[in-house]
Design a protein around this motif. Sequence first.
Motif, short mmCIF file in Angstrom:
data_model
loop_
_atom_site.label_atom_id
_atom_site.label_comp_id
_atom_site.label_asym_id
_atom_site.label_seq_id
_atom_site.Cartn_x
_atom_site.Cartn_y
_atom_site.Cartn_z
N ALA A 143 52.76 -16.07 -50.66
CA ALA A 143 53.27 -16.36 -52.08
C ALA A 143 52.91 -17.54 -53.09
CB ALA A 143 55.02 -17.13 -51.79
N HIS A 144 52.08 -17.79 -52.12
CA HIS A 144 51.39 -19.40 -52.95
C HIS A 144 49.95 -19.40 -52.75
CE1 HIS A 144 55.10 -21.11 -53.90
NE2 HIS A 144 55.19 -20.69 -52.70
N PRO A 145 49.01 -18.76 -53.90
CA PRO A 145 47.99 -18.50 -53.02
C PRO A 145 46.86 -19.62 -53.21
CG PRO A 145 47.67 -17.13 -55.59
CD PRO A 145 49.36 -17.71 -54.98
N ASP A 146 47.29 -21.04 -53.73
CA ASP A 146 46.58 -22.39 -53.84
C ASP A 146 47.14 -22.95 -52.90
OD1 ASP A 146 49.20 -22.13 -54.15
OD2 ASP A 146 48.25 -24.30 -55.41
N GLY A 147 47.46 -22.63 -51.43
CA GLY A 147 47.99 -22.21 -49.91
C GLY A 147 47.44 -21.79 -49.26
N ALA A 148 47.33 -22.78 -47.68
CA ALA A 148 46.94 -21.55 -46.72
C ALA A 148 47.59 -22.15 -45.45
CB ALA A 148 45.71 -21.90 -46.10
N TRP A 149 47.43 -21.22 -44.71
CA TRP A 149 48.71 -21.96 -43.35
C TRP A 149 47.53 -22.80 -42.52
CZ3 TRP A 149 53.72 -20.97 -42.45
CH2 TRP A 149 54.31 -19.67 -43.88
N VAL A 150 49.01 -23.91 -41.61
CA VAL A 150 47.83 -24.23 -40.61
C VAL A 150 48.48 -24.79 -39.69
CG1 VAL A 150 47.80 -27.38 -41.00
CG2 VAL A 150 47.23 -26.40 -42.72
N VAL A 151 47.74 -25.09 -38.33
CA VAL A 151 48.50 -25.05 -36.85
C VAL A 151 47.77 -26.66 -37.56
CG1 VAL A 151 48.42 -24.17 -34.76
CG2 VAL A 151 48.49 -22.67 -36.83
N THR A 158 44.03 -17.53 -43.38
CA THR A 158 45.30 -17.21 -43.82
C THR A 158 46.05 -17.95 -45.07
OG1 THR A 158 45.77 -16.62 -41.57
CG2 THR A 158 47.18 -16.27 -43.51
N THR A 159 45.95 -17.41 -46.12
CA THR A 159 46.29 -17.51 -47.09
C THR A 159 47.60 -17.40 -47.32
OG1 THR A 159 44.09 -18.09 -48.63
CG2 THR A 159 46.51 -17.94 -50.43
#
Length: 125
Positions: free
Chosen positions: A91-99, A87-88
């Motif tokens: 608001a910031h396409p150069d980042g993704a969600w991390v768990v 999951t990108t």
Amino acid sequence: VDNTYAWSTSGAAADGPAFDDFLDKLNRCTSADAQTLGGGFAGHCDWRLPTVVELQVILKDPFPCGTIPCIDPTFGPTVANNHWSATTIAAHPDGAWVVTFADGDVFDAYGKANNFLVRAVRAGL
């Protein structure tokens, strides 16, 4: 179980080792007759990174989790650290969600070039 991978090498695209190395190896399938697929991990050729919601579903408890790793043991050995989701961050396409399976925290990781752990899932979406 304990290898880390970058999500992207170009900044935003799914072109890092998480996709071009990890998933590529899992999905490496052959077809001698161009009809029947063989190979792949566990006989399947449709592995992908899980969404952030899918990663949250397998947490043992919500944040802060009282056990380490914070994942249902059904899902096998897991390093209690940060795992990329597919999951990108909108608001910031150069980042993704991390768990993180250390305590069940979910956070936005800016910089898909960071090296984090990965899991693979299939079907769904």
